[in-house]
Design an enzyme around this catalytic site. Structure first.
Site, PDB file in Angstrom:
ATOM      1  N   HIS A 121     -34.505  17.008  12.554  1.00 14.87           N
ATOM      2  CA  HIS A 121     -34.281  18.488  12.766  1.00 14.87           C
ATOM      3  C   HIS A 121     -34.086  19.350  11.657  1.00 14.87           C
ATOM      4  O   HIS A 121     -33.218  19.136  10.939  1.00 14.87           O
ATOM      5  CB  HIS A 121     -33.179  18.374  13.885  1.00 14.87           C
ATOM      6  CG  HIS A 121     -31.656  18.079  13.452  1.00 14.87           C
ATOM      7  ND1 HIS A 121     -31.119  18.777  12.658  1.00 14.87           N
ATOM      8  CD2 HIS A 121     -31.111  16.795  13.337  1.00 14.87           C
ATOM      9  CE1 HIS A 121     -29.791  18.387  12.402  1.00 14.87           C
ATOM     10  NE2 HIS A 121     -29.815  16.917  12.830  1.00 14.87           N
ATOM     11  N   ASP A 122     -34.548  20.444  11.743  1.00 14.12           N
ATOM     12  CA  ASP A 122     -34.241  21.598  10.718  1.00 14.12           C
ATOM     13  C   ASP A 122     -35.041  21.475   9.466  1.00 14.12           C
ATOM     14  O   ASP A 122     -34.556  21.931   8.430  1.00 14.12           O
ATOM     15  CB  ASP A 122     -33.057  22.304  10.838  1.00 14.12           C
ATOM     16  CG  ASP A 122     -32.499  22.470  12.313  1.00 14.12           C
ATOM     17  OD1 ASP A 122     -32.984  23.279  12.933  1.00 14.12           O
ATOM     18  OD2 ASP A 122     -31.630  21.620  12.858  1.00 14.12           O
ATOM     19  N   GLY A 139     -31.321  15.683   8.520  1.00 14.34           N
ATOM     20  CA  GLY A 139     -31.554  16.814   8.849  1.00 14.34           C
ATOM     21  C   GLY A 139     -31.365  18.024   7.856  1.00 14.34           C
ATOM     22  O   GLY A 139     -30.737  17.762   6.772  1.00 14.34           O
TER      23      GLY A 139
END
Length: 264
Positions: A121-122, A139
């Site tokens: 994520h991200d 992440g």
């Protein structure tokens, strides 16, 4: 619709260009948008708020747009955004973003992503990168343009990799990798600059000499990071053609956190 295999399951709310090809047994969710000319192989799952651009080639057995592997995630409508002309080989897993950051995981354009790559994520990944098999990004990792990750490279969360940097096989990154730097090891250490890659991308001899001078300031002259930044800034006056490279390097170094540091 003849390009959609009869066994594919595509939610009626999904938005697929009429030229998109979808292979057997692939599942596409309601919040997915796929642009013209993109090919999705068999046995893929594309879900979440996922936007995929034009002329991508997505091979079989990929999972794109699943929720982040983050216990804090509570169902927020975060996104996965994939640009144009990317090749995504088998068994890759790209997760959507999280509300604790920008809420987006982004892969840019013209990237070559080999098998078993994970984008957590991200992660924000630029253009023209090559990620070899089993490269794994935790992440919040940021990757600049033209970065090459050797096979089995593992990147710790919040690490940044500057443009034109490169890792050797099985590298383990706990610190930021400045632009142009080649690194190797567990943990990774700086070994040289990516001179051959720069030549292939059309860098002039003068610009490559400037990159050599930056490497010397960062890694050969026993300077602190602040002293190295000052030395690098002085290169532009003597060699105006290095201006974009100096600006990129000092911009990157200026955002290095005390906690993370750079590879040494």
């Amino acid at each position: 619709m003849s390009a959609i295999h009869a066994t594919a399951i595509i939610d009626p709310k999904a938005e697929l260009d009429s030229s998109v090809t979808v292979g057997p047994y692939t599942v596409i969710g309601p919040h997915v948008r796929i642009g013209a000319g993109t090919t999705v192989g068999p046995h893929c799952v594309i879900e979440g708020h996922t936007t995929i651009g034009q002329d991508n080639r997505i091979f079989q057995f990929n999972s794109l747009g699943a929720i982040p592997q983050d216990k804090k995630y509570a169902g927020e409508p975060c996104e996965l955004i994939i640009g144009d002309r990317n090749t995504i080989r088998e068994f890759c897993t790209f997760n959507i973003g999280s509300p604790g950051d920008v809420g987006k995981t982004v892969l840019g354009n013209d990237n070559w992503i080999m098998a078993y790559v994970h984008l957590a994520h991200d992660c924000l990944v630029g253009n023209n990168v090559i990620f070899a098999n089993n490269s794994q990004l935790a992440g919040h990792v940021h990757v600049g343009d033209w970065v090459i990750l050797g096979g089995f490279t593992v990147v710790h969360q919040f690490v940044r990799l500057g443009a034109h940097s490169m890792t050797a096989m099985c590298s383990l990154l706990f610190a930021d990798v400045p632009p142009f730097v080649m690194c190797q090891g567990q943990p990774a250490a700086a070994r040289s600059m990516n001179f051959e890659g720069l030549r292939r991308r059309g860098f002039s001899p003068e610009r490559i000499s400037g990159v050599k001078a930056m490497h010397k300031a960062l890694y050969r002259d026993d300077l602190t990071l602040e002293q190295a930044k000052q030395r690098i800034a002085e290169l532009e006056a003597a060699h105006p053609e290095t201006a974009p490279d100096v600006a990129m390097m000092n911009g990157f170094l200026g955002a290095v956190s005390a906690q993370r540091g750079i590879v040494r």
